[in-house]
Scaffold this active site. Structure first.
Site: not given
Length: 308
Positions: A38, A125, A183, A237
């Protein structure tokens, strides 16, 4: 591992996408061995990329000059999203630390935000920095929902919001409170719009799996919030804009490319679920892709929007 070259991966869905791809370019797998890759962020001064391997509690580093991969930081407080600020410093969202932090040039770490109205944040996040130095971040609960990517805990705030950190005072201000699970986020190239993904479908039946678009007013408040696009495979995402305002976003089957009017015009197929992307290389024409266990790269014929 040795770099792996995969077949050409792009798919044109609309004539507007015909100039985006080089027919001879290959999707490259640069590294594998993550549990959930990520948060890629590119440092042009050093020609390297860092990204998070959240469950393994480490930040990885890819050196573009020689192709080597190393551990940048371990443990990492289960960092997720990253960005680079205008001074070339790393800004990170920490699940375990429940905070947004900045790595200074000397390697020390400064806490930028860990509370709102006296209550601990959930688990920041993803994060972006605006040209005025303000820092905007999302705060869903993924890092406190389970122990896999953080530490299970109750939310003190009781909601999942989007916040802005003031560059002068450091104050943390609420800018959006009508999300299920905010997100990824990204500004349009002229910073007049802010795009924010909602992955609420991960927790709620028939929940959101879309990107919303807001008008940025006065550089510090958001208006609007209409649905820009709904994901056709999995959930959006993390994502980035190119310099013409197109959005390159993660999805379950690769990277989806959207025209500024919300039409999906192309797809880059990736053999794993994609979590996030960013542009890098000297001309910002290399798309770095975090796909579950691996880091991929793909040269395109457009440049990413300048974010530093």
């Amino acid at each position: 591992m040795t770099k792996e070259i995969l077949d050409p991966a792009y798919e044109v869905l609309d004539p507007r996408a015909k100039g985006l791809f080089n027919k001879t370019a290959k999707l490259e797998r640069l590294y594998e061995g993550c549990r959930w890759a990520e948060g890629p962020a590119y440092f042009p001064a050093g020609r390297y990329l860092i990204w998070s391997d959240i469950p393994n509690n480490r930040i990885m580093r890819y050196d573009e000059t020689d192709g080597s991969v190393s551990v940048f930081r371990e443990p990492s407080n289960n960092t997720n999203g990253h960005t680079v600020d205008r001074e070339g410093r790393l800004v990170s969202c920490e699940h375990l630390g429940r905070r947004v932090s900045r790595t200074e040039h000397d390697g020390s770490i400064t806490v930028l935000a860990d509370r709102w109205n006296g209550k601990r944040l959930n688990s920041p996040n993803d994060v972006v920095v605006k040209s005025d130095g303000s820092i905007w971040f999302t705060d869903p609960a993924y890092g406190i929902d389970w122990d896999y990517e953080g530490a299970r805990a109750e939310s003190e705030i009781g909601a999942c919001n989007v916040y802005r950190i003031d560059p002068a005072s450091g104050a943390v201000d609420l800018v959006a409170d009508d999300f299920k699970r905010p997100n990824g986020l990204a500004f349009s190239p002229d910073e007049s719009k802010l795009y924010i993904a909602d992955t609420g479908a991960s927790h709620f039946e028939n929940g959101p799996r879309h990107i919303r678009v807001f008008n940025v007013e006065g550089g510090r408040t958001l208006k609007g919030g209409e649905i820009f696009a709904t994901c056709t495979n999995g959930m959006f995402d993390g994502f980035r804009c190119d310099e013409d305002g197109r959005i390159w976003t993660s999805a379950a089957d690769g990277v989806h490319v959207y025209d500024p009017d919300g039409t999906m015009i192309a797809r880059v197929h990736v053999p794993e679920i994609v979590a996030n992307v960013c542009f890098g290389a000297l001309r910002r024409n290399r798309l770095y892709i975090c796909g579950t266990t691996s880091l991929y790269a793909y040269y395109v014929l457009v440049r990413g929007a300048k974010t530093f």
